[in-house]
Each structure stands twice: as C-alpha cells, then as structure tokens.
Design a protein around this motif. Structure first.
Motif, PDB file in Angstrom:
ATOM      1  N   LYS A  30      44.081  62.711  36.438  1.00 36.77           N
ATOM      2  CA  LYS A  30      44.324  62.428  37.062  1.00 36.77           C
ATOM      3  C   LYS A  30      43.170  62.379  37.769  1.00 36.77           C
ATOM      4  N   SER A  31      42.974  60.471  38.521  1.00 34.66           N
ATOM      5  CA  SER A  31      42.146  59.992  39.931  1.00 34.66           C
ATOM      6  C   SER A  31      43.064  59.615  40.445  1.00 34.66           C
ATOM      7  N   ASN A  32      42.668  60.100  42.135  1.00 39.90           N
ATOM      8  CA  ASN A  32      43.273  59.966  43.491  1.00 39.90           C
ATOM      9  C   ASN A  32      41.575  59.222  43.936  1.00 39.90           C
ATOM     10  N   THR A  33      41.099  58.401  43.723  1.00 42.59           N
ATOM     11  CA  THR A  33      40.363  57.816  44.678  1.00 42.59           C
ATOM     12  C   THR A  33      40.640  56.716  45.254  1.00 42.59           C
ATOM     13  N   HIS A  34      39.610  56.695  46.207  1.00 41.70           N
ATOM     14  CA  HIS A  34      40.121  54.959  47.255  1.00 41.70           C
ATOM     15  C   HIS A  34      40.242  53.973  46.122  1.00 41.70           C
ATOM     16  N   VAL A  35      40.582  52.806  46.265  1.00 47.50           N
ATOM     17  CA  VAL A  35      40.100  51.094  46.270  1.00 47.50           C
ATOM     18  C   VAL A  35      39.181  50.127  46.978  1.00 47.50           C
ATOM     19  N   SER A  36      38.329  49.656  45.796  1.00 46.71           N
ATOM     20  CA  SER A  36      37.082  49.278  46.950  1.00 46.71           C
ATOM     21  C   SER A  36      37.844  47.459  46.409  1.00 46.71           C
ATOM     22  N   LEU A  37      38.517  46.263  47.519  1.00 47.60           N
ATOM     23  CA  LEU A  37      38.676  45.868  47.433  1.00 47.60           C
ATOM     24  C   LEU A  37      37.504  44.540  46.838  1.00 47.60           C
ATOM     25  N   ASN A  38      36.457  45.184  46.775  1.00 49.18           N
ATOM     26  CA  ASN A  38      35.566  44.298  45.690  1.00 49.18           C
ATOM     27  C   ASN A  38      35.536  44.864  44.012  1.00 49.18           C
ATOM     28  N   HIS A  39      36.014  45.675  43.987  1.00 48.75           N
ATOM     29  CA  HIS A  39      36.339  46.589  42.591  1.00 48.75           C
ATOM     30  C   HIS A  39      37.958  45.805  41.436  1.00 48.75           C
ATOM     31  N   GLN A  40      39.199  45.766  42.974  1.00 46.88           N
ATOM     32  CA  GLN A  40      40.226  44.886  42.285  1.00 46.88           C
ATOM     33  C   GLN A  40      40.009  43.541  42.426  1.00 46.88           C
ATOM     34  N   LEU A  41      39.301  43.296  42.678  1.00 44.73           N
ATOM     35  CA  LEU A  41      39.254  41.662  42.519  1.00 44.73           C
ATOM     36  C   LEU A  41      38.072  41.189  41.081  1.00 44.73           C
ATOM     37  N   ALA A  42      37.324  42.080  40.751  1.00 43.74           N
ATOM     38  CA  ALA A  42      36.436  42.175  39.688  1.00 43.74           C
ATOM     39  C   ALA A  42      36.643  42.482  38.020  1.00 43.74           C
ATOM     40  N   GLU A  43      38.620  43.661  38.507  1.00 35.01           N
ATOM     41  CA  GLU A  43      39.141  43.866  37.520  1.00 35.01           C
ATOM     42  C   GLU A  43      40.428  43.248  37.306  1.00 35.01           C
ATOM     43  N   ILE A  44      40.820  42.235  38.287  1.00 33.61           N
ATOM     44  CA  ILE A  44      41.889  41.183  38.398  1.00 33.61           C
ATOM     45  C   ILE A  44      40.590  39.717  36.772  1.00 33.61           C
ATOM     46  N   ASN A  45      39.285  39.926  37.881  1.00 37.54           N
ATOM     47  CA  ASN A  45      38.920  38.560  37.589  1.00 37.54           C
ATOM     48  C   ASN A  45      38.625  38.671  35.929  1.00 37.54           C
ATOM     49  N   TYR A  46      38.142  39.730  35.664  1.00 34.35           N
ATOM     50  CA  TYR A  46      38.023  40.240  34.329  1.00 34.35           C
ATOM     51  C   TYR A  46      39.369  39.966  32.895  1.00 34.35           C
ATOM     52  N   LEU A  47      40.712  40.438  33.784  1.00 35.99           N
ATOM     53  CA  LEU A  47      42.133  40.450  33.259  1.00 35.99           C
ATOM     54  C   LEU A  47      42.001  39.044  32.972  1.00 35.99           C
ATOM     55  N   TYR A  48      41.864  38.077  33.771  1.00 40.04           N
ATOM     56  CA  TYR A  48      42.157  36.669  33.499  1.00 40.04           C
ATOM     57  C   TYR A  48      41.604  36.171  32.721  1.00 40.04           C
ATOM     58  N   SER A  49      40.153  36.429  32.690  1.00 37.98           N
ATOM     59  CA  SER A  49      39.430  36.253  32.154  1.00 37.98           C
ATOM     60  C   SER A  49      39.385  36.531  30.465  1.00 37.98           C
ATOM     61  N   SER A  50      39.971  37.337  30.048  1.00 47.27           N
ATOM     62  CA  SER A  50      40.169  38.266  28.848  1.00 47.27           C
ATOM     63  C   SER A  50      41.574  37.290  28.316  1.00 47.27           C
ATOM     64  N   TYR A  51      42.268  37.083  29.459  1.00 48.53           N
ATOM     65  CA  TYR A  51      43.289  36.307  28.373  1.00 48.53           C
ATOM     66  C   TYR A  51      43.404  35.518  28.260  1.00 48.53           C
ATOM     67  N   LEU A  52      42.038  34.265  29.047  1.00 49.11           N
ATOM     68  CA  LEU A  52      41.944  32.826  28.538  1.00 49.11           C
ATOM     69  C   LEU A  52      41.317  32.811  27.345  1.00 49.11           C
ATOM     70  N   GLN A  53      40.198  33.897  26.812  1.00 48.56           N
ATOM     71  CA  GLN A  53      40.271  34.894  26.083  1.00 48.56           C
ATOM     72  C   GLN A  53      40.429  34.561  24.812  1.00 48.56           C
TER      73      GLN A  53
END
Length: 476
Positions: A359-382
């Motif tokens: 189990k992870s209990n680390t912080h959430v960087s805004l840039n990490h979260q955005l990059a992950e969102i962008n990857y998932l949207y791109s994966s959906y488009l692909q």
C-alpha cells in the motif's frame, strides 16, 4: 516526483515540452513506411573476458551496432575498426563551452590523429556515422554505473588509400566494462542547415549528463540516490533523447535510433508492466519507507507514453503490447493507491510512488496526475478501451474538485497534495503548464468542450509565468 532528480532534468524536459507541443500536428505524428530491422546479438568468450555485440540491420542498409567487453583479468585492448570511404571527411560534434552551453564544433579528419572526446557525426561524400563516445565503467549494481573517465580510449584516425580507418582500443581491465556504439548509413543521418533542427540536436546529450549504453539510457545520479559517486549514472526509465526522436523525427538518425531505444526500454519492462527505478532514494526511504526498485508514476508514464507513440509510429506489435501492459498495471495501482476527493464529480488523486505489492501513502504531484490523465486519454484514442477514458475522467475529477485550492497567492500552483489534505512545495516554472495544456487539448477532443477548472489553472499559471519572465510556447 522526486524533486532532487527533476531539478537536474528540468532543462531537458523544458525543451522536450516545447518540442512535444509543436509536433502534435506534424507529419511525424503519423505512422511511417517501415520495414522491421533484423536484430542480432552475439556473446563470446575472449581471452580474459567476454565480448558482446548487438546489431540492428535496417532495410535501407543502415546499421546500428554496439560492442561491450567485460574483463575478468587485465588483458590487451579489444580493437574496434571502422572503415570510412571518402577523402573529404569531417567530424561534427557536440562541444560544451566554459559556461556549460553546448555548441557545434567541427574538425576535418585530415587534420587530426584522434577525434575529439565526444559523440558526433562523421560525414563523407559516401558515408554518415553517428559515433558514440567510448566509455569505461564499473557496474555498481541497482542499475547504476561509475564512469572511469581517465580510462576512456581515444578514437584514432588513420589515412588509407580510399579514405580513413578509425580504431578504438577498448580497455580490458579486471572488474570493468568498456563499450562503443555507432549508427552507420550510406545517406546523411541528419541533414544539417536548418537552425531549429541543429538546436534540437544540441539538447540531445548522450555523452555528458547522460549515457547511451548497451542496456539503455542512463542519467547523472542525484546525490540522494544509493549507490552514488560523483561520476555515477543510473538507468532512468524515461529516455528524454528517445522522446525527441519519436515526437520530432526529421532525420534518419531519429527514426533508426528511436526504434533501437524503444527495443532497449522494452527489455527493461517488468512482467507486471512497469519499469523499476532500481537505486534507493534516500528521500523516499526517509519520508515514505520506500526502498530500491520502486515505482515512479511520472517516469513510468513517460516510458509507456513512448511505447504508445512507437506503437503508432512503427506499427510494432511489441510496443503496442508494452503500452497495454503498463496501462493495466497503472489501473491496478490507481485502484489500490488513491485518495478520494469529494466534490461535484467522482474524483481520485493517485499516489506518485509505490513499492509494488504494498500500500502506498505518498503525496500526489499535480504534474504526475496530469501526465497520467494525458496518457490514459491517449491510450483510449489509440486502442479504444473505455476503461482508460473512465479512469482519466475520475482522476481529472480529483483535480477539478479541489479547484482553486491548487492556486498559490502569487498565482503559481502548488506542486503537490499530501495525504493529510494539505498542499505544498514549489512547482516547476513550465512543466505543469505544459501538462495542463495537453490535458485541455485531449479533454476538448474527447468531450467537445474545454474543462473550466483546467482553464482557470492554466490561466493562473500562465499569468505567473509571464510576470516572472518564464519562457513558454504560445499555443495557437
């Protein structure tokens, strides 16, 4: 993200961000006419050690090769010979000025007995060779090497009847490893003369702060990593040189080496679908109890994003499958390691780091979260899997539900959200803005409208950047 690492990498990522945005509508974004190269790898015992060689033979005659020699006891050097036909041979190389700014320098082979100690392009009327700088190092373990600068051999130049011969005497020293690589072509690997292309290549460092080695891309180790020396480099999952090759293209060198580097990254992917950061981060250990071999969401999402790009560009099934494996891994990570953010829509913030299986209990960087969102949207488009888009929407909800709380009084944005519900740390000058722009672009593409909260964060960050004279690219 790990601030100590990211500060070192920021300038590379800044330029890559600009390159990435400017290339989204370019012809390089589509698939290419491509014949899969033939990959060969040999390993043989030689006196006192082992010699390994990897080759990629491309359909148009281009050839990538890399030699590696490992010694159990001191022996005579292993000699690599490179014949070069043509009288008017020059070597264009990336030099670094006293102020640490890179620039292009050039020498004629007729004027030198050894080449400058740098990677560069050997060019004649008959041949083009991108030469890596020979390297000698000790393997420290945990994906880290210690460069032995004083042992690096020169590239010797000898005149012949039809041109030149280059010789590299790779040292064979007990406990050390020597390597040399090159990409050869009968045609120009890079067509020089366009200032923007020359500036792009100046940023692509495989000699000083970064190394291209037999098993992948290495970057200068931060002092907070273990193991560490002043001359150590660690194998980083996200290859910034590869990113430029895939998204800007523009040369045979980029096309060929993009494929070679993706294949190396493919071999480093764990069976579960992620890429380990092999050293121990003292900071992660102290703050969160995370030891070596950890999962870093930003580095991994970057590596997977390049697999996704390689899937589309080269039409290579292995790259497509690698991206899908990572997507499934990330989905499982997000389900197990997120914070629910209540608000007007379902919202999750996903932890930045983890020891896989715990189990992870680390912080959430805004840039990490955005990059992950962008990857998932791109994966959906692909690939068209609705699970990718649904998870991206929920993660976007995590950002949107916090709204203006991301904004600092100065107009800048908070770097991260912490498990206790607080915000903190100083954001990067440019990186997060670029992520926001890409999120807004993908959201509008998929939802037919812009996301208002993302627009508000973009506007605040942009105003802060302009006020503080931070360079950025105007998106039209």
């Amino acid at each position: 993200m790990i601030k100590q690492v990211r500060v070192v990498l920021f300038l590379v990522m800044l330029f890559t961000s600009i390159v990435l945005l400017s290339s989204q509508t370019s012809a390089a974004a589509g698939a290419i006419s491509w014949t899969k190269p033939v990959e060969r790898e040999t390993k043989q015992a030689i006196k006192g050690g082992t010699h390994k060689k990897q080759e990629f033979a491309f359909g148009d005659g281009d050839l990538y090769w890399i030699h590696q020699v490992t010694a159990g006891q001191n022996q005579q050097p292993y000699v690599v010979t490179i014949p070069v036909k043509g009288e008017s041979a020059t070597f264009r190389y990336r030099a670094v000025a006293a102020n640490k700014q890179p620039y292009w320098a050039q020498v004629s082979l007729r004027d030198v007995r050894v080449l400058p100690a740098a990677s560069g392009f050997l060019e004649t009327e008959n041949k083009s060779v991108w030469l890596g700088k020979p390297i000698v190092y000790a393997a420290l373990g945990k994906g880290t090497i210690d460069e032995k600068l004083t042992l690096a051999p020169p590239v010797e130049v000898k005149k012949t009847a039809g041109g030149y011969v280059l010789q590299v005497r790779l040292p064979m020293r007990a406990g050390l490893i020597s390597e040399m690589w090159a990409l050869e072509s009968a045609e120009p690997l890079v067509i020089w003369g366009k200032e923007s292309l020359e500036q792009i290549w100046l940023t692509l460092d495989v000699t000083d702060q970064a190394k291209w080695l037999y098993d992948g891309y290495y970057y200068k180790s931060p002092s907070t990593y273990v193991p560490y020396t002043e001359t150590s480099y660690w194998r980083i999952p996200e290859n910034y040189v590869l990113r430029s090759f895939l998204y800007t293209g523009g040369s045979k060198a980029a096309l060929d080496m993009g494929y070679v580097m993706l294949k190396a990254s493919l071999k480093q992917q764990e069976q579960q679908g992620y890429w380990k950061s092999l050293p121990r981060s003292q900071w992660l250990q102290n703050d969160y109890g995370i030891s070596e071999g950890f999962y870093d969401t930003r580095f991994n999402t970057g590596a997977a994003g390049m697999m996704l790009k390689g899937c589309a560009l080269y039409q290579e099934g292995e790259f497509c499958d690698a991206a899908k494996r990572y997507t499934l891994f990330f989905q499982q990570h997000a389900v197990s390691n997120h914070y629910v953010v209540e608000g007007t829509r379902p919202g999750w913030l996903v932890a930045d780091y983890a020891t896989v299986g715990k189990k992870s209990n680390t912080h959430v960087s805004l840039n990490h979260q955005l990059a992950e969102i962008n990857y998932l949207y791109s994966s959906y488009l692909q690939f068209g899997d609705p699970t990718d888009k649904d998870l991206a929407d929920i993660m976007l909800g995590g950002i949107v539900n916090l709204g203006s709380r991301w904004i600092v009084s100065s107009g800048d944005l908070h770097y991260a959200y912490f498990p206790n519900g607080t915000f903190g740390r100083t954001d990067y000058p440019y990186l997060t803005y670029n992520d926001l722009v890409e999120t807004q672009r993908l959201y509008k593409l998929l939802h037919g409208m812009e996301e208002p909260t993302i627009g508000k964060l973009m506007a605040s960050k942009l105003a802060w950047m302009e006020k503080n004279k931070v360079a950025y690219l105007t998106i039209k």
